[in-house]
Design a protein around this motif. Structure first.
Motif, mmCIF file in Angstrom:
data_model
loop_
_atom_site.group_PDB
_atom_site.id
_atom_site.type_symbol
_atom_site.label_atom_id
_atom_site.label_comp_id
_atom_site.label_asym_id
_atom_site.label_seq_id
_atom_site.Cartn_x
_atom_site.Cartn_y
_atom_site.Cartn_z
ATOM 1 N N GLY A 17 0.811 -1.225 0.000
ATOM 2 C CA GLY A 17 0.000 0.000 0.000
ATOM 3 C C GLY A 17 0.836 1.263 0.000
ATOM 4 N N VAL A 18 2.021 1.211 -0.623
ATOM 5 C CA VAL A 18 2.864 2.413 -0.618
ATOM 6 C C VAL A 18 2.528 3.304 -1.820
ATOM 7 N N LEU A 19 2.652 4.595 -1.594
ATOM 8 C CA LEU A 19 2.394 5.582 -2.645
ATOM 9 C C LEU A 19 3.705 5.984 -3.285
ATOM 10 N N LEU A 20 3.725 6.015 -4.610
ATOM 11 C CA LEU A 20 4.958 6.332 -5.324
ATOM 12 C C LEU A 20 4.823 7.681 -6.030
ATOM 13 N N PRO A 21 5.963 8.330 -6.306
ATOM 14 C CA PRO A 21 5.878 9.589 -7.057
ATOM 15 C C PRO A 21 5.467 9.301 -8.503
ATOM 16 N N LEU A 22 4.647 10.173 -9.072
ATOM 17 C CA LEU A 22 4.198 9.961 -10.461
ATOM 18 C C LEU A 22 5.176 10.601 -11.431
ATOM 19 N N THR A 23 5.317 9.986 -12.606
ATOM 20 C CA THR A 23 6.159 10.604 -13.631
ATOM 21 C C THR A 23 5.451 11.838 -14.199
ATOM 22 N N GLN A 24 6.238 12.762 -14.681
ATOM 23 C CA GLN A 24 5.663 13.979 -15.294
ATOM 24 C C GLN A 24 5.668 13.880 -16.817
ATOM 25 N N ARG A 25 6.042 12.718 -17.325
ATOM 26 C CA ARG A 25 6.187 12.583 -18.782
ATOM 27 C C ARG A 25 4.859 12.771 -19.496
ATOM 28 N N SER A 43 12.267 3.236 -18.519
ATOM 29 C CA SER A 43 11.769 2.666 -19.775
ATOM 30 C C SER A 43 10.892 1.461 -19.440
ATOM 31 N N TRP A 44 10.023 1.095 -20.369
ATOM 32 C CA TRP A 44 9.063 0.045 -20.082
ATOM 33 C C TRP A 44 8.843 -0.840 -21.297
ATOM 34 N N ARG A 45 8.373 -2.055 -21.029
ATOM 35 C CA ARG A 45 7.979 -2.976 -22.110
ATOM 36 C C ARG A 45 7.006 -3.982 -21.517
ATOM 37 N N HIS A 46 6.245 -4.618 -22.416
ATOM 38 C CA HIS A 46 5.282 -5.614 -21.936
ATOM 39 C C HIS A 46 5.933 -6.977 -21.841
ATOM 40 N N ARG A 64 13.748 7.610 -10.519
ATOM 41 C CA ARG A 64 14.490 8.132 -9.374
ATOM 42 C C ARG A 64 15.414 7.134 -8.697
ATOM 43 N N CYS A 65 15.316 5.873 -9.077
ATOM 44 C CA CYS A 65 16.177 4.868 -8.451
ATOM 45 C C CYS A 65 16.334 3.676 -9.386
ATOM 46 N N ASP A 66 17.064 2.660 -8.939
ATOM 47 C CA ASP A 66 17.330 1.524 -9.833
ATOM 48 C C ASP A 66 16.389 0.346 -9.603
ATOM 49 N N ALA A 67 15.274 0.594 -8.905
ATOM 50 C CA ALA A 67 14.337 -0.507 -8.631
ATOM 51 C C ALA A 67 13.735 -1.050 -9.929
ATOM 52 N N LYS A 68 13.344 -2.336 -9.892
ATOM 53 C CA LYS A 68 12.610 -2.924 -11.020
ATOM 54 C C LYS A 68 11.139 -2.956 -10.622
ATOM 55 N N VAL A 69 10.277 -2.519 -11.531
ATOM 56 C CA VAL A 69 8.864 -2.393 -11.172
ATOM 57 C C VAL A 69 8.021 -3.226 -12.135
ATOM 58 N N VAL A 70 7.042 -3.908 -11.571
ATOM 59 C CA VAL A 70 6.151 -4.739 -12.390
ATOM 60 C C VAL A 70 4.721 -4.235 -12.179
ATOM 61 N N VAL A 71 4.013 -4.005 -13.314
ATOM 62 C CA VAL A 71 2.644 -3.502 -13.219
ATOM 63 C C VAL A 71 1.704 -4.501 -13.886
ATOM 64 N N ARG A 128 -1.412 4.121 -12.145
ATOM 65 C CA ARG A 128 -0.603 2.967 -11.703
ATOM 66 C C ARG A 128 0.697 2.909 -12.516
ATOM 67 N N HIS A 129 0.550 3.036 -13.841
ATOM 68 C CA HIS A 129 1.736 2.984 -14.705
ATOM 69 C C HIS A 129 2.611 4.231 -14.520
ATOM 70 N N ARG A 130 1.947 5.356 -14.281
ATOM 71 C CA ARG A 130 2.716 6.597 -14.064
ATOM 72 C C ARG A 130 3.523 6.506 -12.762
ATOM 73 N N ALA A 131 2.949 5.847 -11.775
ATOM 74 C CA ALA A 131 3.657 5.667 -10.494
ATOM 75 C C ALA A 131 4.864 4.759 -10.708
ATOM 76 N N ALA A 132 4.685 3.704 -11.519
ATOM 77 C CA ALA A 132 5.798 2.773 -11.788
ATOM 78 C C ALA A 132 6.938 3.516 -12.481
ATOM 79 N N LEU A 133 6.600 4.325 -13.489
ATOM 80 C CA LEU A 133 7.648 5.071 -14.199
ATOM 81 C C LEU A 133 8.279 6.133 -13.296
ATOM 82 N N GLY A 134 7.423 6.737 -12.449
ATOM 83 C CA GLY A 134 7.919 7.793 -11.548
ATOM 84 C C GLY A 134 9.012 7.282 -10.624
ATOM 85 N N ILE A 135 8.779 6.112 -10.010
ATOM 86 C CA ILE A 135 9.808 5.589 -9.081
ATOM 87 C C ILE A 135 11.036 5.137 -9.863
ATOM 88 N N SER A 136 10.805 4.586 -11.073
ATOM 89 C CA SER A 136 11.954 4.058 -11.836
ATOM 90 C C SER A 136 12.850 5.181 -12.362
#
Ligand SMILES: Nc1ncnc2c1ncn2[C@@H]1O[C@H](COP(=O)(O)OP(=O)(O)OP(=O)(O)O)[C@@H](O)[C@H]1O
Length: 382
Positions: A173-181, A223-226, A201-208, A191-199
Motif C-alpha cells: 500500500g505504498v504511494l509512489l511519485p508519479l512521472t511527469q512525462r 523505460s518500459w515494455r510488456h 528516481r532509483c534503480d528498482a525494477k517495477v512490475v505492473v 498505476r503505470h505513471r507511479a511505476a515510471l515515476g519511481i523508476s
C-alpha cells in the motif's frame, strides 16, 4: 617517497572520483557538485599563482554554490545518503532469490489472468525509503498466495504498491511519485505513471499488472515494455535484476567493464588534476643524502671497505613530489649476488635510485661505488 606512491596516490584519486560519479547519478546534482569542486580547485590554483583577487572571487562563488546546493537540492542530497544504505545491506541467508522470483512471477501472471491490478517494486541497490511513502509494514517471505491476496479488491492494502526488498515483502500500500512525462500511451493511468515515476528516481525494477487489460508491464530506469510470458518476467527480475547485495558479489567482468563511461571520466579527471598539480605546485630543488645498502653477498662472503656508504644528490621536480621525498625511505640497494672475490665495481648509482615519476636527478656523488668481497671471517676482523 617510493616510486609506487605517486601511482597509488593517483589510483586512489581515480577510484574516489569514480565512486563520486557513481554516487551522484542524478545529473543536475552531479553538475552542481562538479562545478563546486572546480571552483575550489581553480581558487587554489589562482592563489598558488599569486592571483589573490581571482582566488577570493572563486572561493566566494564556491561557498555561495554550497549554500545554494544545500537549500535547493535538499531532497536529492537526502536521497544520496539513502542510496549508500544499499552498499551495506545483506540478504537474509534464509531467503533464496530464486524463490522470491518464482513467487512474484506466479502471482503476477495469476493476477493478470483475472485482471486484478497490481504494482510491485523490487528494490535493488538504492533505498526507496525517501521516495515511497505510507503503506503497511509486512516483513514476510514472498509467496504467490500472499501477493495475490494483497491485491484483491477486498484487501484493505490493495491500493498502491508492494515493496520487495532483499527477497522479503517489506511493505504494501505504498504511494509512489508519479512521472511527469507527456509522451506515454493514452492507456497509462496513475498505476503505470507511479511505476515510471519511481523508476526515474532509483534503480528498482517495477512490475505492473493492468486492471483494465490484464497485461504485464516491466519498468526499469524510466523505460518500459510488456511481458507476454512468464519467462520474460523471470529474465527481467534475474538479469542484473537481483539487488547487487543479494548476489554472490559483483562479477569480475562487471567490475572491470561495467560503467565504462564513468570510469573513463574518472581517468580523464585524474589526469587533469595531475596536470594541474604539476602546473600549480611549481618546481623545487632539494639536496639529499641517501644511505647505501649492499644486499645478497655470495654465500660465505662479506662486504668490506665499500667506497661509500651514502650518496649525495640534488633532485628537481614538482614541488609537492620533491617535498615529500624522505632520504630514509629512499635507501639505494646494490645486489651483490653476482660479485666475485675481491674488488667489485657496482652499477652506476643513478640507475638504482628510486625516484617518483617527474622527479629527476640533477647531480649525484660519487659517480661510482666499489666494494671488496672477502671471505666472511676476514671481513669481521676488519
Ligand atoms: N502514486 C501512486 N502510487 C502507487 N499506486 C498508485 C498511485 N496512484 C495510483 N495508484 C494505484 O493505481 C490504481 C489506479 O490505477 P489507474 O487505473 O489510474 O492506472 P492505470 O495505469 O490505468 O492502471 P490500470 O491499467 O490497472 O487501470 C489505484 O487504485 C492505486 O492502486
Amino acid at each position: 617517497m617510493h616510486r609506487w606512491q605517486p601511482m597509488a596516490d593517483l589510483a586512489i584519486l581515480a577510484v574516489v572520483i569514480y565512486l563520486f560519479l557513481r554516487w551522484t547519478a542524478e545529473n543536475r546534482l552531479r553538475v552542481m557538485l562538479l562545478a563546486i569542486s572546480a571552483m575550489f580547485g581553480l581558487s587554489a590554483l589562482a592563489s598558488r599563482m599569486d592571483l589573490p583577487l581571482a582566488a577570493w572571487v572563486l572561493e566566494a562563488f564556491g561557498f555561495t554554490a554550497v549554500l545554494f546546493l544545500v537549500t535547493i537540492f535538499q531532497p536529492e542530497l537526502r536521497h544520496l545518503v539513502m542510496r549508500t544504505e544499499g552498499w551495506f545491506r545483506r540478504p537474509s541467508s534464509r531467503d533464496d532469490p530464486a524463490d522470491a522470483c518464482r513467487a512474484v512471477t506466479e502471482a503476477v501472471f495469476a493476477l493478470a489472468r483475472e485482471k486484478t491490478g497490481a504494482l510491485l517494486i523490487v528494490v535493488r541497490q538504492h533505498s526507496i525509503r525517501e521516495l515511497a511513502g505510507g503503506g503497511v509494514e509486512i516483513g514476510a517471505t514472498p509467496s504467490s498466495a500472499l501477493l495475490q491476496a494483497v491485491f484483491q479488491k477486498s484487501s484493505p492494502i490493495h491500493d498502491g504498491g508492494v515493496v520487495i526488498e532483499l527477497d522479503r515483502i517489506t511493505r504494501a500500500g505504498v504511494l509512489l511519485p508519479l512521472t511527469q512525462r507527456t509522451d506515454l500511451p493514452a492507456q497509462f493511468g496513475t498505476r503505470h505513471r507511479a511505476a515510471l515515476g519511481i523508476s526515474e528516481r532509483c534503480d528498482a525494477k517495477v512490475v505492473v499488472v493492468s486492471e483494465e487489460r490484464g497485461d504485464v508491464t516491466l519498468v526499469h530506469r524510466a523505460s518500459w515494455r510488456h511481458a507476454a510470458v512468464e519467462r520474460e518476467l523471470v529474465d527481467f527480475l534475474s538479469q542484473g535484476g537481483q539487488p547487487e547485495a543479494a548476489g554472490p558479489g559483483p562479477s569480475v567482468r562487471r567490475l572491470l567493464f561495467g560503467h565504462m563511461k564513468q570510469k573513463l571520466a574518472a581517468l580523464s579527471m585524474t589526469a587533469l588534476v595531475w596536470a594541474l598539480t604539476l602546473v600549480s605546485s611549481g618546481t623545487a630543488i632539494k639536496d639529499l643524502q641517501v644511505p647505501v645498502e649492499f644486499t645478497n653477498p655470495p654465500a660465505g662472503m662479506d662486504v668490506s671497505k665499500p667506497s661509500a656508504t651514502q650518496l649525495e644528490m640534488r633532485v628537481r621536480g614538482p614541488r609537492w613530489a620533491v617535498e615529500a621525498l624522505r632520504p630514509d625511505q629512499m635507501t639505494v640497494r646494490f645486489d651483490l649476488s653476482r660479485g666475485g672475490l675481491g674488488g667489485t665495481r657496482l652499477a652506476h648509482p643513478s640507475d638504482v635510485v628510486n625516484l617518483p615519476p617527474a622527479v629527476s636527478v640533477e647531480w649525484l656523488r660519487p659517480d661510482e661505488i666499489t666494494v671488496n668481497l672477502v671471505p666472511a671471517r676476514r671481513a669481521r676482523m676488519n
